[in-house]
Design a protein around this motif. Structure first.
Motif, PDB file in Angstrom:
ATOM      1  N   UNK A   1      11.569  -9.788  -7.554  1.00 43.57           N
ATOM      2  CA  UNK A   1      12.491 -10.900  -7.687  1.00 43.57           C
ATOM      3  C   UNK A   1      12.275 -11.925  -6.571  1.00 43.57           C
ATOM      4  N   UNK A   2      11.674 -11.503  -5.464  1.00 38.66           N
ATOM      5  CA  UNK A   2      11.385 -12.380  -4.326  1.00 38.66           C
ATOM      6  C   UNK A   2       9.932 -12.822  -4.361  1.00 38.66           C
ATOM      7  N   UNK A   3       9.030 -11.862  -4.525  1.00 35.45           N
ATOM      8  CA  UNK A   3       7.592 -12.114  -4.606  1.00 35.45           C
ATOM      9  C   UNK A   3       7.112 -11.630  -5.978  1.00 35.45           C
ATOM     10  N   UNK A   4       7.095 -12.499  -6.993  1.00 33.13           N
ATOM     11  CA  UNK A   4       6.697 -12.079  -8.345  1.00 33.13           C
ATOM     12  C   UNK A   4       5.326 -11.406  -8.395  1.00 33.13           C
ATOM     13  N   UNK A   5       4.416 -11.797  -7.506  1.00 28.35           N
ATOM     14  CA  UNK A   5       3.061 -11.227  -7.498  1.00 28.35           C
ATOM     15  C   UNK A   5       3.046  -9.744  -7.140  1.00 28.35           C
ATOM     16  N   UNK A   6       4.140  -9.215  -6.647  1.00 29.47           N
ATOM     17  CA  UNK A   6       4.207  -7.803  -6.252  1.00 29.47           C
ATOM     18  C   UNK A   6       4.149  -6.850  -7.441  1.00 29.47           C
ATOM     19  N   UNK A   7       4.315  -7.372  -8.664  1.00 24.01           N
ATOM     20  CA  UNK A   7       4.403  -6.481  -9.829  1.00 24.01           C
ATOM     21  C   UNK A   7       3.157  -5.617 -10.000  1.00 24.01           C
ATOM     22  N   UNK A   8       1.979  -6.151  -9.727  1.00 29.20           N
ATOM     23  CA  UNK A   8       0.764  -5.344  -9.898  1.00 29.20           C
ATOM     24  C   UNK A   8       0.710  -4.196  -8.900  1.00 29.20           C
ATOM     25  N   UNK A   9       0.963  -4.493  -7.652  1.00 27.78           N
ATOM     26  CA  UNK A   9       0.870  -3.463  -6.622  1.00 27.78           C
ATOM     27  C   UNK A   9       2.002  -2.443  -6.732  1.00 27.78           C
ATOM     28  N   UNK A  10       3.179  -2.887  -7.180  1.00 26.02           N
ATOM     29  CA  UNK A  10       4.268  -1.934  -7.388  1.00 26.02           C
ATOM     30  C   UNK A  10       3.985  -1.031  -8.587  1.00 26.02           C
ATOM     31  N   UNK A  11       3.453  -1.585  -9.665  1.00 24.80           N
ATOM     32  CA  UNK A  11       3.062  -0.761 -10.812  1.00 24.80           C
ATOM     33  C   UNK A  11       1.997   0.247 -10.400  1.00 24.80           C
TER      34      UNK A  11
ATOM     35  N   UNK B   1       0.842  -1.199   0.000  1.00 23.89           N
ATOM     36  CA  UNK B   1       0.000   0.000   0.000  1.00 23.89           C
ATOM     37  C   UNK B   1       0.875   1.245   0.000  1.00 23.89           C
ATOM     38  N   UNK B   2       0.582   2.174  -0.881  1.00 22.19           N
ATOM     39  CA  UNK B   2       1.272   3.463  -0.921  1.00 22.19           C
ATOM     40  C   UNK B   2       0.325   4.541  -0.415  1.00 22.19           C
ATOM     41  N   UNK B   3       0.863   5.473   0.357  1.00 23.03           N
ATOM     42  CA  UNK B   3       0.090   6.603   0.866  1.00 23.03           C
ATOM     43  C   UNK B   3       0.964   7.844   0.726  1.00 23.03           C
ATOM     44  N   UNK B   4       0.362   8.939   0.303  1.00 19.69           N
ATOM     45  CA  UNK B   4       1.078  10.208   0.213  1.00 19.69           C
ATOM     46  C   UNK B   4       1.173  10.821   1.597  1.00 19.69           C
ATOM     47  N   UNK B   5       2.380  11.211   1.982  1.00 17.67           N
ATOM     48  CA  UNK B   5       2.606  11.917   3.243  1.00 17.67           C
ATOM     49  C   UNK B   5       3.397  13.185   2.923  1.00 17.67           C
ATOM     50  N   UNK B   6       3.639  14.009   3.936  1.00 13.16           N
ATOM     51  CA  UNK B   6       4.405  15.243   3.717  1.00 13.16           C
ATOM     52  C   UNK B   6       5.742  14.920   3.065  1.00 13.16           C
ATOM     53  N   UNK B   7       6.022  15.535   1.953  1.00 14.81           N
ATOM     54  CA  UNK B   7       7.303  15.410   1.238  1.00 14.81           C
ATOM     55  C   UNK B   7       7.622  13.999   0.766  1.00 14.81           C
TER      56      UNK B   7
END
Length: 115
Positions: free
Chosen positions: A69-79, A31-37
């Motif tokens: 490279x460790x968890x291939x399924x991460x590609x969707x959430x990282x994109x 999960x990504x969240x915008x914070x100050x700076x």
């Protein structure tokens, strides 16, 4: 049953992911969240009835390495984090280069500068 939020940093992320993968933890979400700076990235792992969330704060232009490279399924959430928030994620195995979603605005959830 435990549910832990662990403050971490980008230098520890890769080693922490390898350790969890070897111990049988599944990647549940990123999960990504915008914070100050910048951004707060939360990487949640699940094993049996336990849940660990690694929380990392990044400056707006600070890059972080992909964990695909460790968890291939991460590609969707990282994109998604890169395209919607503007997080600079390096070396995503399947990098959609901001073409995952059909949206008109670039990084619609990135903090906007005051006009």
């Amino acid at each position: 049953m435990s549910d832990r939020i662990i403050q971490s940093n980008k230098e520890e992320l890769y080693a922490s992911c390898i350790k969890r993968k070897m111990e049988g933890w599944r990647l549940a979400q990123i999960c990504a969240v915008t914070i100050n700076d910048g951004f707060e990235m939360s990487y949640t792992f699940v094993k049996d009835s336990d849940m660990d969330t690694l929380r990392i704060c990044l400056k707006e232009d600070e890059p972080i390495s992909s964990i695909t490279q460790i968890y291939p399924c991460a590609f969707l959430q990282e994109n998604e984090a890169a395209e919607l928030f503007g997080v600079h994620i390096e070396n995503i195995t399947m990098d959609y280069k901001h073409k995952l979603y059909r949206i008109e605005a670039d990084t619609p959830f990135k903090a906007k500068e005051d006009a």
